[in-house]
Design an enzyme around this catalytic site. Structure first.
Site, PDB file in Angstrom:
ATOM      1  N   VAL A  77      -5.152  -7.719   6.841  1.00  0.00           N
ATOM      2  CA  VAL A  77      -6.265  -8.305   6.100  1.00  0.00           C
ATOM      3  C   VAL A  77      -6.538  -9.695   6.671  1.00  0.00           C
ATOM      4  CG1 VAL A  77      -7.139  -8.953   3.823  1.00  0.00           C
ATOM      5  CG2 VAL A  77      -5.512  -7.068   4.045  1.00  0.00           C
ATOM      6  N   LYS A 136     -10.565  -6.037   5.416  1.00  0.00           N
ATOM      7  CA  LYS A 136      -9.478  -5.080   5.607  1.00  0.00           C
ATOM      8  C   LYS A 136      -9.766  -4.291   6.873  1.00  0.00           C
ATOM      9  CE  LYS A 136      -8.342  -4.123   0.772  1.00  0.00           C
ATOM     10  NZ  LYS A 136      -8.281  -3.038  -0.228  1.00  0.00           N
ATOM     11  N   ASP A 168      -2.519   3.071  -9.034  1.00  0.00           N
ATOM     12  CA  ASP A 168      -1.604   2.107  -8.401  1.00  0.00           C
ATOM     13  C   ASP A 168      -1.825   0.706  -8.958  1.00  0.00           C
ATOM     14  OD1 ASP A 168       0.505   1.415  -6.769  1.00  0.00           O
ATOM     15  OD2 ASP A 168      -0.733   1.100  -4.992  1.00  0.00           O
TER      16      ASP A 168
END
Length: 420
Positions: free
Chosen positions: A113, A127, A224
């Site tokens: 990143v 990213k 997540d």
């Protein structure tokens, strides 16, 4: 004349006594030379065959790799027709100084990143999909398609994407305060999280999840949710990030059974870890774990287990039933927190981490319980004990997340199921 005749006779006798070559001896010599040449010819032929096979294999793999890469790029081309802007590679390279190390913020399972600044001065976080990550291609498209359709103040904002040559890039708004875990678990930043900010962050995360589950056009399960996937802007407003693992629920389905378990085990709901079943209640469980971490300032991991002999969830439950909940609170808060708000947050967290998913509240009820002091809260049941869980061997997983890693802006992690 007589003398000459004797010389001729003598010469003939000498020739007769000389060794004569026979056909059999000539043939033996030829066989000997042929037999010695045969291994050499076989060796040369074998080398030629092996080299030819290796070259053919290389060409085949090269063509296959290019075909797969081309197919992946073609599959991403339709994104140009969506509402998400496509940015050119040249401008992104200029913004990040050609992805220099000085601009690198960190690296997750997705890839590195980078921080960048566009020509107009706007700061961005880029990213960059790792070329070595096979899973990343699918998650790249998943994240683009999801976030392009999701807009909420508590979700990280995707500004654009880039698919050129071998590069696949996601361009996000840059959030200067990075991730929540860099404040909760880093001693140098912990003092910046007073109770007012923590409570504000808790409510923001809850509202973001509520939008994903119920208020958006899509019903999205994050899968997540954790401290490193909550980013903070310059005003410490929380923004949920990392939608590479997210799933869209279609129709009236309430849960899905998958053979591929992804996420971080410390935050993972027990039914998902054991059987691969996930639903909105899986995200509710992760939110409960995150809420306990915000209250205690402790990570639900191996260090906590070694120090207390049990997980953060079990320890919080024990302190709750023994009426010693004050011992769970982060010592840095001292007595500066609002007691009623703190106990309500702890109560809600314990409701969220109950083992039976049917006992957990949905996010609309969670938000209501957090903001309304008049709403009665049901008694929680004991949270699961992860030590007795066994993960079925047929469930596959993705890249392992280290317990110690660089906290990055908008990082994506793909995690092995492994108790922490």
């Amino acid at each position: 004349m007589v003398v000459m005749h004797k010389d001729v006779i003598f010469y003939r006798r000498r020739l007769g006594n000389a060794p004569q070559s026979t056909p059999s001896s000539d043939k033996g010599g030829e066989n000997k030379s042929s037999s010695s040449a045969m291994p050499i010819m076989v060796s040369i032929l074998a080398v030629v065959i092996v080299c030819t096979c290796l070259y053919c294999l290389y060409c085949w793999r090269w063509r296959k790799r290019n075909a797969v890469r081309k197919a992946q790029q073609n599959s991403l081309r339709p994104l140009s027709s969506s509402d998400l802007p496509l940015m050119d590679l040249t401008s992104i390279q200029a913004a990040t100084n050609n992805f220099s190390k000085a601009n690198k913020l960190g690296e997750g399972g997705f890839g590195p990143v980078y921080r960048g600044a566009l020509s107009g001065g706007a700061e961005i976080a880029v990213k960059r999909l790792s070329t070595k990550s096979r899973q990343g291609n699918m998650e790249f498209r998943n994240e683009v398609e999801l976030i392009a359709k999701l807009q909420h103040r508590n979700l990280v904002r995707l500004l654009g994407c880039c698919v050129e040559k071998d590069e696949k890039l996601l361009i996000y708004e840059y959030l200067p305060n990075r991730s929540l875990d860099s404040f909760l678990f880093a001693s140098s930043n912990q003092t910046q999280l007073d109770w007012k900010r923590r409570h504000h962050i808790i409510l923001g995360i809850a509202r973001g999840l509520l939008y994903l589950h119920e208020d958006s056009l899509l019903k999205v399960i994050h899968r997540d949710l954790k401290a490193s996937n909550v980013l903070l802007d310059n005003k410490m407003n929380p923004k949920i990030s990392d939608f590479g693992m997210a799933k869209i629920f279609e129709g009236e389905d309430d849960e899905v059974n998958t053979g591929r378990v992804v996420g971080t085990f410390g935050y993972m709901a027990p039914e998902y870890a054991r059987e691969g079943i996930f639903s909105v209640k899986s995200d509710v469980f992760s939110f409960g774990v995150l809420l306990l971490e915000i209250l205690s300032g402790q990570r639900n991991g191996g260090c906590y287990l070694q120090k207390h002999g049990q997980s953060l969830l079990q320890h919080a439950w024990q302190l709750w039933i023994e009426d010693r909940a004050v011992e769970l609170m982060d010592p840095l808060l001292e007595n500066s927190y609002a007691t009623n708000e703190a106990w309500r947050c702890l109560h809600v967290a314990l409701l969220c981490v109950q083992e039976n998913p049917d006992d957990r509240p949905n996010m609309s009820i969670v938000v209501l319980m957090l903001i309304s002091e008049q709403m009665p809260l049901p008694p929680p049941t004991e949270p699961p004990n992860f030590a007795r869980f066994t993960i079925s061997s047929d469930m596959s997983s993705t890249t392992k997340t280290n317990s110690i890693k660089t906290h990055t802006v908008n990082e994506i992690t793909m995690t092995l199921i492994e108790p922490r």
